[in-house]
Structure formats: C-alpha cells, structure tokens
Motif scaffolding. Structure first.
Motif, PDB file in Angstrom:
ATOM      1  N   LEU A   1      -0.753  -6.861   7.282  1.00  0.00           N
ATOM      2  CA  LEU A   1      -1.978  -6.081   7.065  1.00  0.00           C
ATOM      3  C   LEU A   1      -2.344  -5.170   8.234  1.00  0.00           C
ATOM      4  O   LEU A   1      -3.457  -4.660   8.311  1.00  0.00           O
ATOM      5  N   LYS A   2      -1.405  -4.953   9.174  1.00  0.00           N
ATOM      6  CA  LYS A   2      -1.788  -4.059  10.269  1.00  0.00           C
ATOM      7  C   LYS A   2      -0.634  -3.215  10.805  1.00  0.00           C
ATOM      8  O   LYS A   2      -0.849  -2.122  11.316  1.00  0.00           O
ATOM      9  N   ARG A   3       0.604  -3.698  10.732  1.00  0.00           N
ATOM     10  CA  ARG A   3       1.705  -2.983  11.379  1.00  0.00           C
ATOM     11  C   ARG A   3       2.268  -1.908  10.465  1.00  0.00           C
ATOM     12  O   ARG A   3       2.566  -2.176   9.297  1.00  0.00           O
ATOM     13  N   ARG A   4       2.404  -0.691  10.977  1.00  0.00           N
ATOM     14  CA  ARG A   4       2.893   0.437  10.178  1.00  0.00           C
ATOM     15  C   ARG A   4       4.384   0.656  10.436  1.00  0.00           C
ATOM     16  O   ARG A   4       4.802   0.751  11.574  1.00  0.00           O
TER      17      ARG A   4
ATOM     18  N   THR B   1       3.303  -1.699   5.196  1.00  0.00           N
ATOM     19  CA  THR B   1       2.347  -2.407   6.047  1.00  0.00           C
ATOM     20  C   THR B   1       2.789  -3.848   6.202  1.00  0.00           C
ATOM     21  O   THR B   1       3.028  -4.531   5.212  1.00  0.00           O
TER      22      THR B   1
ATOM     23  N   GLU C   1       5.742   4.586   3.907  1.00  0.00           N
ATOM     24  CA  GLU C   1       5.148   3.628   4.845  1.00  0.00           C
ATOM     25  C   GLU C   1       5.058   2.224   4.249  1.00  0.00           C
ATOM     26  O   GLU C   1       4.772   2.050   3.074  1.00  0.00           O
TER      27      GLU C   1
ATOM     28  N   MET D   1       0.844  -1.180   0.000  1.00  0.00           N
ATOM     29  CA  MET D   1       0.000   0.000   0.000  1.00  0.00           C
ATOM     30  C   MET D   1       0.885   1.237   0.000  1.00  0.00           C
ATOM     31  O   MET D   1       1.758   1.367   0.855  1.00  0.00           O
TER      32      MET D   1
ATOM     33  N   ILE E   1      -5.460   4.411   3.246  1.00  0.00           N
ATOM     34  CA  ILE E   1      -4.785   3.553   4.209  1.00  0.00           C
ATOM     35  C   ILE E   1      -3.385   3.231   3.688  1.00  0.00           C
ATOM     36  O   ILE E   1      -3.157   3.194   2.487  1.00  0.00           O
ATOM     37  N   GLY E   2      -2.456   3.016   4.592  1.00  0.00           N
ATOM     38  CA  GLY E   2      -1.119   2.560   4.218  1.00  0.00           C
ATOM     39  C   GLY E   2      -0.215   3.634   3.651  1.00  0.00           C
ATOM     40  O   GLY E   2       0.774   3.322   2.990  1.00  0.00           O
TER      41      GLY E   2
END
Lengths: 343, 372
Positions: free
Chosen positions: A26-29, A23, A21, A1, A254-255
């Motif tokens: 699917l959740k950690r930035r 990911t 950024e 993303m 997002i992302g």
C-alpha cells in the motif's frame, strides 16, 4: 491500483491504454506491471483474423494467472479445431466467447483461492459447505456449527472485508478485440459485481483511475451525437482522448504511473503483424507529452493531431516527431519547463 | 500524508525538506500541503534570537489546527509580557516553544476525541473519567461495559478505524535554533503523546521515511566521527536532503509536487538571514540540480556552487537553471531525464532544441551537447 482504458474507433479498429505502476504494501511504487496482454496467438490472428487483448485491474497475480490461462485455453482450443477439421477451421471464437470464458476462469481462480483459504481455516471447501458436510478419512462430518457456517459464507460471498478477501474479489478485466462476425468489441468482467457484459458505448475505463477518466470521457461523449457514438470515433481523435484521459488519471489518481502501453488494433491492415501493435517505448512517453501539451495550451489541437498521427499511426521516428513537437509549440521554453514538472 | 526530512549541518544550522501532496478522501492526489511552517512572527524571532518551525505529516487540517493554536498562544504570551499569569512564563528557547506546542497537540487530540464521544454518547472524556455526565441537571452514570470500553478506546485514541480517525496519522518534527543550545529537534507521534528529543543528525517522518532514511544514512555513514562533529558542508547537505525527498517520491505513494526547503542558520545576523525558505520554482530547480548531480550530469563543484547560488545567495532561479544546463555534460539527455524519460533508454540523436534553457553558451558547446 491501475487504469485501463479502451476505445472503439470503428468496425475494424480500436485501442487500449494502460499505465505500468504497481503498489506494494500500500505504499511502494514500482513501474513493473505489464497490464494489457495479447491473449490470441499470432497464428490465430493470421489465420482467423481475430485479435483480443485483456487488461486486468486488481491483484497482479490474479490478472497474470487469468491472462495466461485464457491465452492457453484459446491456443489449445484452436489446436483442437485444427485437428478436428484437419486444417484451418472456417470460423473460431468470437470476442464475446472469449470474454465468457475469461469470466469463467476469473470465477475458477476465485473458487480455488477461497477453497484454499477455507481448507486452511475450517478443513472443508466451498462444495462441502454447499452440500452441508465434508468427508475426512471416509468419515462424514456435518457442518452445523452456526459460527462456522456464518464465517465460511462470509468468505465465499465477500460479506466479510479483509485484506485477503479484498485481494481475491477486487478484480476487474477489460477485453477489447476483433472477430470477423461482430467486428471490434469491448467486454468488461467484474468479480465484485459478478458480471461479464459488452460495453455499451465506444469508450470504457476500469481501475482505480476510472472516476477521473469517466469525467473526461463523459465530456467527450456529450459532444457526440447518437449516430456518431454508434459509428465510433476518428482514430487520431480517439487515441488523443484515450491518452488524455489516462494523463488526467495519472495526475489526480493514486497508484497510476510510468509510461503508458498503447495497444492499437486495426484489422484492415494487410499484413497480419501490423494489425495489432503495442507502443510502450519512448514514443509512448512522447505521445503523453504531446497530448498533455495540447491540453495545457502549448500546442494547437491541429498540431497535436498532426504529431500524434505521425508518431502513432504513420510510424515516424521519435527524433523527427520530437523536433516537430518543439517547433510547433507556441512557447517551447515554457513547455520544456512544464514537461520537466515545473508548475 | 507528507514527507518531512531534517538534516542538521552543525551546532547552529540545519535544513528541512517537505513535499506538498495529500490524498483527499484517501484516493485523490492533491498538491495543497504546506507541511513545514514557522511558528514565530518575524518580530518575535528577531527580538528573542529564536527560530522554531513545525513540520507535520498526516492530515493537513489537523496540522493547521495545531500550528494556528500555537501561533496564537505564542503571540498572546508575547503581548502579555509583564502581565502573565503564574501558570504561564515567557518563552525564550526552543524547549519552551516545544512545550507550548505539545500542549496544543494534546488539546487538539482531546478536542477531536471529545467531539467523537459527544456525537456518539453525549458525554466527553472528563465525564468518562469521573464515571457520569449530567444532562439537564440530571446525573447519568456511565455503567454499560460495552459503552465504557468503546469510549475508552476513543478517548485514548488507541486505534484507527474509519477515515474519521485520519488525524491519528499525525506525526511532527519541532525544529529550531536558540543561542543557548543551537539547533534542537523533537519528534512527536500520537501514540504516546510525548516529545522525543532527536539525538541524531537526521530525522524523517511521513510516508517515504524508510526510503529517505536510507539515502540520508548513506550520506552520514560516509563521514567519520570527527567530520560529523565538525559538521557537514551545507551545499552537499542540501543536495542529500533533496535527494532523500526525491528518492522517497520516486518509490513511495503520497509524496509529490514541489519541495519546500527550509534552511535555518543561527549564524545569521537577523531573522531574515537565519530563516530561509526556498519553495516554488527555486525549489524545483534545486531538485533538478540534485537529480543532475546524482545521475552524473554535473560535476561536484558545479552542483555545489549552483546550490549555494540558489539557496544561500538567493540568486534567481532562471539564471541558475541556465547554468545548470550549460554546465551539464549532456543537456539534451538531462532534459529527457528531468521530463521523466527512462534513464536506461534516453532518446539518442536528438538535437539541442529550443525548449532547453541554454542561452549563455556558444554554438560550439550547443553542438557538443547535441553530439553527446
């Protein structure tokens, strides 16, 4: 993303902007990615006046391999040419040639990954599937079982959607650069669409942030006549547009996150090392703030243009531009709060 | 998706923090969540000496549905005092309200599963249980195995498939205070449809819970048993709770916007003193105080007293914000950190400028701050 945006200013110059950024799961930035890479060596830039940057969106490892391989390929090709002509060749690749090669490497990476998966699952690779048989210990095995034929074809053509196949196929790249024959150009390469093509206007966006950026860009294009669109866009206005589009994406997509990497290409600069520069330190963050402040009404357009001109194009110091930024603000106190994330 | 974190300070007080970000259609960041809501109107909370909130993560529409149903039922029961049917009893404790909420959660799930079954097959889960349904007076047996298997999957909400199943992400924390048992908390998730009583001093639900748990666990693990039994300093607790939200936001998707901080204090004389919500700019400044303290810009005493003034004494956020910068070791660097500049490369040699809210300091201190 991610989001990768590119813009053409005129025949000689343009820019690219991306975020940093990544990911994980699917959740950690993580602000860890170097998404736009210079794929032409300093030597080629100096001797051939060619520059090209490639930004990839999709799977990080895929983009990394693509960037490394295309850069290696260009450098090796140039070495060959130099040997062949026993000196500096008269001309070298165009940006279009580079894009074609990049797409071919994209396909090659895809085939390698799918072949590795097919070999693990079925014991044969794509070419075996196409010819209808494979050989093992000199023994020929026909591929005839219907379920296996269907399963293999679904993997090769992405008819089946799963996590692994999505990671392989969902890769898009954007190349922006200059060659003396054609001037500044932008190309997009898409594995899911199976295409490599030149961009049709002076702005292009790729990645998960594209939908938001495109809305902003379409507004910008609406304001331009066809003649203006053909010519490109004034560089300060253009870089502001590029940064604001990426800012919009950062807010609603997002992302997308972290500092931006702002890549400027201007082949009219006398010194080769000034023709392609990257701004990704605190100046990049300040540029994001300046443009955002204009769009939220804290700065006039005129002030914003002046500050961006000084920060990005005239290389004024961060400290000086920062001071003038707050001085130029209509409401510095409120702007300070806004920049800290207050509503 | 939401993040809801809870920290119990002692027998009678606790706080929750939640964010306001939700991903619409799983891709658009929107700050419209209101994830922690009080279930009781002020007059009922006042009369029954009772406070109950529901913190939910998942799709906001589902949480709103559950909260609205529960509020309505609680109000109806209250209004029917002395005239209640045998199946209903007046609620007086957190346990009672939690049971009512659980029923509404189950009803809301069933309603969605039934709507799906009606849309696909024309029957509902009760028909599936009895093995037939009726249409225009005609009895139709549910015999096809594939239909039964698929319908059972939907009725039991056992797996998520499409975005239509978003409600299955739902998790909740029911937290409250009553005179009998003090603070109590229950955890709910859709997979087993039951309430778990929370046994520890912390609870985290939602996307960033793994990060939040580490922050809050580090806080708890610093305290020995006796200290844990006595309870935690409220200001320190609020800072740790906010830090747990802030770190989760920094490292996890789908958490963003302002925090909503809910403080429940059973020692308060009335509902107004027992139930305090700090949101909007107050919450933002509280977050900034927590960041400043954690990053070493504020001394412990200063940070604690700023939080006390802001959250517990209800001081206006503007004066607290000014004191935050006045007390900060390096207000210019703090300003950059709060604006999102990278902490290892904070710009140097930048003068104290007008955008930094320092008013009540002398020129000397301004210069001192600028020097640093």
């Amino acid at each position: 993303m991610t989001v990768i945006n590119a813009i053409k200013f005129n025949h000689y110059s343009g820019a690219m902007v991306c975020d940093e950024e990544r990911t994980l799961d699917l959740k950690r930035r993580l602000c860890t990615v170097d998404k736009i890479q210079n794929i032409v060596s300093d030597e080629i830039l100096k001797e051939q006046n060619i520059c090209a940057f490639l930004g990839n969106t999709g799977t990080l490892s895929y983009g990394h391999e693509l960037q490394n391989r295309i850069r290696d390929h260009i450098i090796k090709e140039y070495e060959k040419e130099k040997k062949k002509f026993d000196g500096i060749p008269e001309n070298f690749l165009t940006v279009g040639d580079i894009a074609e090669k990049a797409y071919s490497i994209m396909c090659d990476i895809k085939h390698r990954l799918i072949d590795e998966m097919l070999m693990g699952k079925f014991g044969f690779v794509t070419k075996d599937f196409i010819q209808g048989f494979y050989k093992k210990d000199d023994k020929k095995y026909e591929i005839t079982t219907e379920e296996i034929l269907k399963g293999a074809e679904e993997c090769i053509t992405w008819k089946k959607r799963d996590e692994f196949l999505d990671r392989v196929f969902i890769n898009l790249s954007l190349i922006a650069g200059f060659d003396p024959e054609n001037g500044f150009q932008m190309y997009r390469m898409s594995l899911p669409h199976g295409l490599s093509e030149p961009c049709t206007t002076f702005i292009q966006s790729e990645g998960s942030g594209t939908d938001a950026c495109d809305l902003y860009f379409s507004e910008l294009l609406r304001r331009k006549t066809q003649a203006q669109r053909r010519e490109g866009i004034e560089p300060v206005e253009g870089i502001i547009a590029l940064i604001e589009a990426t800012n919009v994406s950062l807010r609603v997509n997002i992302g997308i996150g972290g500092y931006f990497n702002i890549v400027l290409m201007d082949m009219e600069k006398e010194r080769p090392q000034e023709r392609a520069i990257e701004i990704n330190d605190n100046r990049s963050k300040l540029a994001m703030e300046i443009v955002d402040s204009m769009h939220t009404g804290f700065l006039t357009e005129e002030n914003c243009k002046d500050l961006i001109l000084r920060l990005i194009f005239l290389n004024n110091s961060f400290e000086k531009v920062h001071k003038n930024f707050f001085k130029a603000s209509k409401k510095p106190g409120e702007m300070g709060k806004y920049l800290r994330g207050h509503k | 998706m939401a993040l809801v974190n809870l920290l119990k300070f002692d027998r009678d007080s606790c706080a929750l923090v939640s964010d306001e970000e939700y991903w619409h259609s799983r891709r658009r960041r929107i700050l419209y969540g209101d994830f922690v809501q009080s279930l009781l109107p002020a007059n009922i909370a006042e009369e029954f000496d009772l406070e109950v909130v529901y913190g939910a993560s998942g799709v906001p529409n589902f949480a709103i549905d559950v909260v609205t149903r529960t509020r309505k039922e609680l109000k109806n029961i209250y209004n029917s005092r002395g005239n209640l049917p045998e199946s209903k009893k007046m609620y007086r404790t957190v346990d009672d309200v939690a049971q009512i909420l659980l029923n509404n959660l189950q009803t809301a799930f069933r309603k969605r599963a039934d709507a799906r079954l009606e849309g696909l097959y024309g029957f509902n889960s009760d028909d599936l249980t009895r093995g037939f349904y009726e249409k225009e007076g005609v009895k139709i047996e549910i015999k096809q195995k594939s239909v039964k298997d698929s319908a059972l999957g939907i009725a039991q909400t056992s797996k998520r498939g499409t975005p239509l199943d978003n409600f299955l992400e739902h998790q909740g924390l029911i937290v409250g205070w009553d005179k009998e048992k003090g603070i109590q908390a229950y955890y709910f998730n859709y997979e087993d449809f039951i309430l778990y009583q929370s046994a520890t001093d912390i609870d985290c639900i939602g996307k960033g819970k793994d990060v939040s748990q580490v922050i809050l666990a580090n806080f708890i693990n610093r305290k020995h048993l006796d200290a844990r039994r006595k309870g935690y300093d409220r200001a320190e607790g609020i800072i740790e709770l906010i830090a747990s939200g802030h770190e989760a936001q920094a490292h996890t998707h789908e958490i963003g916007g302002y925090f909503n901080i809910v403080y429940i204090n059973g020692n308060g004389k009335n509902h107004r003193e027992r139930y305090i919500e700090a949101n909007n700019n107050t919450a933002r400044v509280a977050n900034e105080i927590a960041i400043a303290y954690k990053k070493g810009f504020l001394k412990k005493d200063d940070a604690f007293s700023l939080i006390k003034a802001l959250i517990f004494q209800g001081k206006d956020y503007i004066s607290v914000e000014e004191n935050l910068f006045s007390n900060a070791d390096d207000p210019v660097a703090l300003d950059f950190i709060l604006r999102g500049y990278k902490s290892d490369f904070t710009p140097e040699n930048v003068e104290l400028h007008e955008g930094i809210p320092i008013k009540a300091v002398t020129e000397d201190k301004k210069k001192e701050g600028a020097k640093k």
